[in-house]
Design a protein around this motif. Structure first.
Motif, PDB file in Angstrom:
ATOM      1  N   CYS A  99       4.993 -37.533 -37.029  1.00 32.43           N
ATOM      2  CA  CYS A  99       5.350 -37.775 -37.771  1.00 32.43           C
ATOM      3  C   CYS A  99       6.869 -38.067 -38.528  1.00 32.43           C
ATOM      4  CB  CYS A  99       4.618 -36.972 -38.981  1.00 32.43           C
ATOM      5  SG  CYS A  99       2.809 -37.138 -39.495  1.00 32.43           S
ATOM      6  N   GLU A 100       7.183 -37.649 -38.144  1.00 37.16           N
ATOM      7  CA  GLU A 100       8.983 -37.635 -38.450  1.00 37.16           C
ATOM      8  C   GLU A 100       9.699 -38.972 -38.162  1.00 37.16           C
ATOM      9  OE1 GLU A 100      11.091 -35.943 -40.772  1.00 37.16           O
ATOM     10  OE2 GLU A 100       8.686 -34.691 -41.200  1.00 37.16           O
ATOM     11  N   ALA A 103       7.814 -41.705 -40.214  1.00 38.68           N
ATOM     12  CA  ALA A 103       8.479 -41.949 -41.543  1.00 38.68           C
ATOM     13  C   ALA A 103      10.073 -43.332 -41.590  1.00 38.68           C
ATOM     14  CB  ALA A 103       8.734 -40.967 -41.578  1.00 38.68           C
ATOM     15  N   THR A 104      10.172 -43.123 -39.840  1.00 40.15           N
ATOM     16  CA  THR A 104      11.345 -44.153 -40.144  1.00 40.15           C
ATOM     17  C   THR A 104      10.894 -46.189 -39.503  1.00 40.15           C
ATOM     18  OG1 THR A 104      11.720 -44.053 -37.510  1.00 40.15           O
ATOM     19  CG2 THR A 104      12.574 -42.122 -39.364  1.00 40.15           C
ATOM     20  N   ALA A 110       2.197 -46.638 -38.901  1.00 40.51           N
ATOM     21  CA  ALA A 110       3.431 -45.899 -39.999  1.00 40.51           C
ATOM     22  C   ALA A 110       2.976 -45.795 -41.574  1.00 40.51           C
ATOM     23  CB  ALA A 110       5.002 -46.395 -39.448  1.00 40.51           C
ATOM     24  N   THR A 111       2.793 -47.064 -41.990  1.00 42.11           N
ATOM     25  CA  THR A 111       2.009 -47.445 -43.625  1.00 42.11           C
ATOM     26  C   THR A 111       0.787 -46.054 -42.976  1.00 42.11           C
ATOM     27  OG1 THR A 111       3.140 -49.454 -43.535  1.00 42.11           O
ATOM     28  CG2 THR A 111       1.536 -49.084 -45.100  1.00 42.11           C
ATOM     29  N   TRP A 113       0.045 -43.932 -41.992  1.00 42.57           N
ATOM     30  CA  TRP A 113       0.215 -42.464 -41.999  1.00 42.57           C
ATOM     31  C   TRP A 113       1.037 -41.951 -42.964  1.00 42.57           C
ATOM     32  CZ3 TRP A 113      -2.719 -39.403 -38.445  1.00 42.57           C
ATOM     33  CH2 TRP A 113      -3.464 -40.376 -37.507  1.00 42.57           C
ATOM     34  N   ARG A 114       2.228 -42.312 -43.911  1.00 37.39           N
ATOM     35  CA  ARG A 114       2.741 -41.606 -44.811  1.00 37.39           C
ATOM     36  C   ARG A 114       2.684 -41.273 -45.746  1.00 37.39           C
ATOM     37  NH1 ARG A 114       5.685 -46.600 -45.891  1.00 37.39           N
ATOM     38  NH2 ARG A 114       6.676 -46.316 -43.895  1.00 37.39           N
ATOM     39  N   GLU A 115       1.135 -41.503 -46.131  1.00 40.90           N
ATOM     40  CA  GLU A 115       1.042 -39.769 -47.485  1.00 40.90           C
ATOM     41  C   GLU A 115       0.401 -38.506 -46.487  1.00 40.90           C
ATOM     42  OE1 GLU A 115      -2.536 -39.766 -51.073  1.00 40.90           O
ATOM     43  OE2 GLU A 115      -2.329 -41.865 -50.432  1.00 40.90           O
ATOM     44  N   CYS A 117       1.080 -37.632 -43.614  1.00 43.91           N
ATOM     45  CA  CYS A 117       2.033 -36.918 -43.159  1.00 43.91           C
ATOM     46  C   CYS A 117       2.580 -35.921 -43.717  1.00 43.91           C
ATOM     47  CB  CYS A 117       2.664 -38.076 -41.695  1.00 43.91           C
ATOM     48  SG  CYS A 117       2.091 -38.561 -40.537  1.00 43.91           S
ATOM     49  N   ASN A 118       2.565 -36.857 -44.918  1.00 51.84           N
ATOM     50  CA  ASN A 118       3.926 -35.588 -46.250  1.00 51.84           C
ATOM     51  C   ASN A 118       2.811 -34.597 -46.515  1.00 51.84           C
ATOM     52  OD1 ASN A 118       5.483 -37.520 -45.828  1.00 51.84           O
ATOM     53  ND2 ASN A 118       5.144 -38.896 -47.868  1.00 51.84           N
ATOM     54  N   ARG A 121       3.055 -31.876 -43.957  1.00 53.55           N
ATOM     55  CA  ARG A 121       4.131 -31.142 -44.116  1.00 53.55           C
ATOM     56  C   ARG A 121       4.091 -29.415 -44.592  1.00 53.55           C
ATOM     57  NH1 ARG A 121       6.365 -36.067 -44.264  1.00 53.55           N
ATOM     58  NH2 ARG A 121       7.044 -36.776 -42.242  1.00 53.55           N
TER      59      ARG A 121
END
Length: 424
Positions: A99-100, A103-104, A110-111, A113-115, A117-118, A121
């Motif tokens: 996920c880290e 995020a980059t 990646a788009t 998975w962003r939510e 992944c947040n 955590r």
């Protein structure tokens, strides 16, 4: 593979070689012919409700937005084989590392998975919480080929650990080489029907020509090619182990130098390759009748080469591919895996190499297979790729580092079913 001429193609563990076909010419980064001497146990099919879609899913399925060229068929998450039993906490640290990295990035995966992944955590790393999170936030899609098959191949790979020295001194007399100065590589852009590729060679009268083969670089019974002189970066004890290190594409060196380096563990990674295709020496031995398919294991191949030193070197040189290494900076944490294509450390028995045309790099998958009579039904992390890992239902399973992991990797060859786990 991290890791394929021999195993990979970028900066990660499996990248380095472009394609590791395995010692028997099998599409695997594992060094054994896997499951020889024992039957390949069939995978117990998981429940599939309904029929696969009649038409192939396009590269970007408008119904799901999933960047996959596979045919995807939605199923209930709780119908996945072993879903209630898998120890999800084993996979979670590796998932969060992925996920880290995502995020980059600015990719469709990646788009998506962003939510989640947040949200991940903030979760307590407890089985019940993680299972509920998967059920609530994700959908499961059975992965089918374009011809409606949902069974493929699982193989395995690992990270070797070799005793070594940074200076040449007996018994450490077998060199590992860095890239030669005259090796040239160029990016070849994608064309219709052909993906982008990196071409390697050397300049001759202003023209790019194929680079030297293994036999030209290290001829049997003769000095190494001038291009390799002065490019030694470490020495190991055994030419056979050095060859199999190239097959894997990366590994760890346990240094035996006197002084502060004594006992230091360092990682050696792929730096480049000569651009020639990988040829299986195991297959050569089988074709010559020296070994049979049933007894051609990494151990038997190594034993044959060691028992026939002159012929063994000639056999190794029948594989024209040659891998160049680089010493990675810093001291290695033995518990941390090599870096995969996602540019995060691979997680033992959780990370897999996949074909990113069908399984987006960085995503989660569920895998179901049998390994010598034992089921492997679990959540896995799509964090690596490999040139020999091609197809929709295809994965290479990272077993970890060292001899025990190598044994398991070599025995891994079984029927596989895959499910893509994707955010809702």
């Amino acid at each position: 593979m991290s890791m394929r001429l021999e195993c990979i193609e970028t900066t990660s563990f499996r990248r380095g070689l472009g394609a590791v076909l395995g010692v028997l010419g099998l599409a695997s980064c594992g060094v054994l012919p896997v499951n020889q001497g024992a039957p390949v146990a069939p995978v117990e099919p998981a429940p599939i409700h309904g029929e696969p879609p009649a038409a192939p899913a396009p590269i970007a399925d408008p119904a799901t937005g999933i960047p996959s060229g596979a045919r995807l068929f939605k199923v209930g998450m709780d119908t996945l084989p072993g879903f209630a039993e898998d120890k999800l906490t084993d996979a979670w640290p590796g998932f969060l590392r992925g996920c880290e990295r995502l995020a980059t990035q600015a990719t469709p995966a990646a788009t998506a998975w962003r939510e989640p992944c947040n949200a991940a955590r903030a979760l307590p790393v407890e089985e019940a919480a993680l299972r509920e999170f998967l059920l609530r936030r994700f959908d499961a899609y059975a992965v089918f080929t374009q011809d409606s098959k949902n069974e493929g191949l699982l193989t395995g790979y690992y990270e070797p650990i070799l005793r070594a020295s940074l200076t040449r001194r007996p018994p450490f007399v077998v060199p590992l080489y860095g890239p030669p100065d005259d090796l040239v590589s160029r990016e070849q852009p994608a064309t219709a029907g052909n993906p982008a590729a990196r071409i390697r060679g050397r300049m001759v009268n202003g023209q790019l020509q194929p680079y030297f083969t293994r036999a030209e670089l290290t001829p049997a019974g003769a000095p190494v090619h001038a291009s390799l002189r002065g490019k030694e970066i470490a020495w190991v004890e055994d030419p056979v182990d050095a060859f199999f290190l190239q097959v894997q594409g990366s590994g760890k060196l346990l240094l035996q130098d006197p002084g502060p380096n004594q006992g230091k563990l360092v990682r050696i990674g792929f730096a480049d390759m000569n651009g020639h295709p990988y040829k299986s020496i195991g297959r050569v031995l089988i074709e010559r009748g020296e070994l049979t398919r049933d007894n051609a294991t990494a151990q038997s191949i190594k034993q044959w080469v060691r028992s026939n030193p002159r012929a063994g070197q000639a056999l190794i040189n029948e594989n024209p591919s040659f891998i160049f290494f680089r010493l990675m900076p810093g001291t290695v944490d033995a518990s941390v895996g090599p870096i995969g294509s996602l540019n995060v450390p691979l997680t033992e028995k959780r990370s897999v190499a996949i074909d990113p045309r069908f399984i987006p790099l960085g995503s989660l998958v569920w895998m179901s297979a049998m390994h010598w009579g034992r089921p492997i039904n679990q959540l896995a992390l799509a964090q690596d790729t490999g040139s020999a890992i091609k197809g929709e239902v295809r994965a290479d399973y990272f077993w970890g580092a060292g001899d025990a992991a190598g044994e398991e990797a070599g025995r891994t060859r079984s029927v596989l079913r895959l499910w893509l786990i994707w955010p809702k």
